[in-house]
Design an enzyme around this catalytic site. Structure first.
Site, PDB file in Angstrom:
ATOM      1  N   LYS A 170      -1.477  47.382  30.338  1.00 17.90           N
ATOM      2  CA  LYS A 170      -1.405  48.448  31.341  1.00 17.90           C
ATOM      3  C   LYS A 170      -2.702  49.246  31.356  1.00 17.90           C
ATOM      4  O   LYS A 170      -3.263  49.552  30.307  1.00 17.90           O
ATOM      5  CB  LYS A 170      -0.221  49.357  31.002  1.00 17.90           C
ATOM      6  CG  LYS A 170       0.045  50.505  31.965  1.00 17.90           C
ATOM      7  CD  LYS A 170       1.282  51.260  31.503  1.00 17.90           C
ATOM      8  CE  LYS A 170       1.694  52.359  32.474  1.00 17.90           C
ATOM      9  NZ  LYS A 170       2.949  53.020  32.042  1.00 17.90           N
ATOM     10  N   SER A 203       6.231  52.964  35.315  1.00 16.17           N
ATOM     11  CA  SER A 203       4.849  52.844  35.765  1.00 16.17           C
ATOM     12  C   SER A 203       4.135  51.650  35.149  1.00 16.17           C
ATOM     13  O   SER A 203       2.977  51.401  35.423  1.00 16.17           O
ATOM     14  CB  SER A 203       4.092  54.125  35.410  1.00 16.17           C
ATOM     15  OG  SER A 203       4.099  54.312  33.996  1.00 16.17           O
ATOM     16  N   SER A 214       9.371  53.990  31.611  1.00 13.61           N
ATOM     17  CA  SER A 214       8.452  53.034  32.229  1.00 13.61           C
ATOM     18  C   SER A 214       8.332  51.683  31.533  1.00 13.61           C
ATOM     19  O   SER A 214       7.603  50.817  32.009  1.00 13.61           O
ATOM     20  CB  SER A 214       7.062  53.663  32.365  1.00 13.61           C
ATOM     21  OG  SER A 214       7.121  54.729  33.282  1.00 13.61           O
TER      22      SER A 214
END
Length: 390
Positions: free
Chosen positions: A37, A114, A138
């Site tokens: 990420k 996210s 997330s």
């Protein structure tokens, strides 16, 4: 506002990237591809945090997050940094600047944020390990939406160095895989070897009754009970309305977010998606009295749940059901987010580990259930999951 859908969840590929790591004596993750990420700093690669203004106003990292280095040292192969929601302040998986990663299982539905890019990379078989963060859900939410196993560890169990923070009191490093065995390998690489005994299981039957996939969940629990793997007679009922889980979490998280990013937002006036911009605007209105009241409520809930979960594991739904459709109206999506946070805030407020198991689906759309245990019981949760899934 429309969000462009992108099939490639990678934001930056490692064409000329060669991380400096110390070779591990045992390459436990050899052959496993790693998607990271874009909140994790990696020496030699820029970090966008999902926003072009962030990229333009921050220097290129000169150090790599220790969690990434640990995985690379264990033999994982880095294949790219993935799209994230802006500053990780969303659970949808949409990004107006870099695109919304396409949910490989249900392209008409949200991928979940996210950590959406990392989740999609794993679900789409572009990587075996999806490294992400979980503050408000997330890891757990995109795991549910993409049919993955996912772990939000005990808060602070994995170091959060060399990363873009959101709300440090709740931020965790988490990870997702397609199989439980892969998840266990990653967990044993990153987590301390502590396994508190979990002697009993508690079923949150009222929460299960409230979700879209309740029939599938109850059927799965009955199957495990019939196989002698699970005692479903004991329950623990958590009333999110009584405990104000969602509202308490939103207040405390929001206050920390403004403390973390308020000065940068004020100075740089970044271009945010409307829903994210409105949340940032709201965070600066949170008063000290609001925070004081929320902390008191958190302390009461944490003390109560700690007592209930002493030596026990709680089974509950991860999400209210399937991933929302991309066409869901903004006001409906906002209402859904509040409902979702009531569930995810249970572990978040208490710093507890939560493991998502993708054991259900509705018309081909994945969903599932979670195991929550006491702090430090991460590996014990995985061991229990292994027994259930065999």
């Amino acid at each position: 506002m429309k969000h462009a859908i992108v099939q490639n969840p990678f934001l930056r590929l490692p064409e000329h990237f060669s991380p400096t790591v110390v070779a591990a004596s045992e390459q436990s993750l050899a052959g496993m591809r790693l998607a990271v990420k874009d909140l994790f700093h990696m020496e030699g690669l820029p970090t966008t945090a999902g926003n072009p203004t962030w990229l333009a106003t921050h220097d290129q990292p000169t150090a790599t997050a220790s969690s990434v280095s640990t995985l690379l040292s264990a033999g994982a192969q880095f294949v790219g940094k993935t799209i994230t929601d802006e500053l990780a302040y969303s659970l949808n998986g949409q990004n107006i600047h870099y695109g919304t990663p396409e949910n490989p299982i249900n392209p008409e539905r949200l991928p979940g944020g996210s950590s959406s890019g990392s989740a999609v990379a794993v679900s789409g078989k572009l990587a075996e390990i999806g490294l992400g963060t979980d503050t408000g859900g997330s890891i757990r939410v995109p795991s549910s939406y993409n049919g993955l196993f996912g772990l939000r560890p005990t808060h602070s169990a994995i170091a959060m160095d060399n990363m873009v923070a959101l709300a440090p009191s709740f931020d965790t490093v988490g990870f997702m895989t397609r199989s439980l065995d892969e998840l266990i390998k990653v967990a044993k690489t990153l987590l301390p070897n502590q396994q508190p005994l979990l002697a009993k299981t508690l079923i949150s039957k009222v929460l299960i009754e409230q979700v879209e996939h309740k029939d599938a969940l109850l059927k799965q629990l009955d199957t495990w009970a019939d196989q002698g793997k699970l005692n479903i007679d004991e329950s623990l009922e958590i009333d999110p309305v009584y405990w104000q889980t969602g509202a308490t979490f939103r207040t405390l998280q929001g206050a920390e977010i403004w403390q973390t990013h308020g000065e940068w937002i004020t100075q740089n006036d970044p271009d945010f998606a409307p829903d994210i911009a409105s949340r940032f605007e709201w965070t600066k209105t949170i008063s000290t009295d609001d925070v004081s009241d929320a902390k008191a409520q958190q302390a009461k809930f944490r003390a109560w749940l700690d007592e209930q979960l002493e030596g026990a594991v709680l089974i509950l739904p991860t999400t209210p059901g399937r991933s929302p459709l991309l066409t869901m109206k903004d006001n409906e999506l906002a209402d859904y987010r509040n409902q979702l946070l009531e569930l995810t805030a249970i572990a978040g407020l208490c710093g507890l580990p939560q493991l998502h198991l993708p054991v259900c689906e509705i018309d081909g759309a994945p969903c599932g259930l979670s195991l929550i245990g006491p702090r430090g019981s991460d590996l014990s949760l995985l061991a229990l999951a292994k027994e259930l899934m065999e």
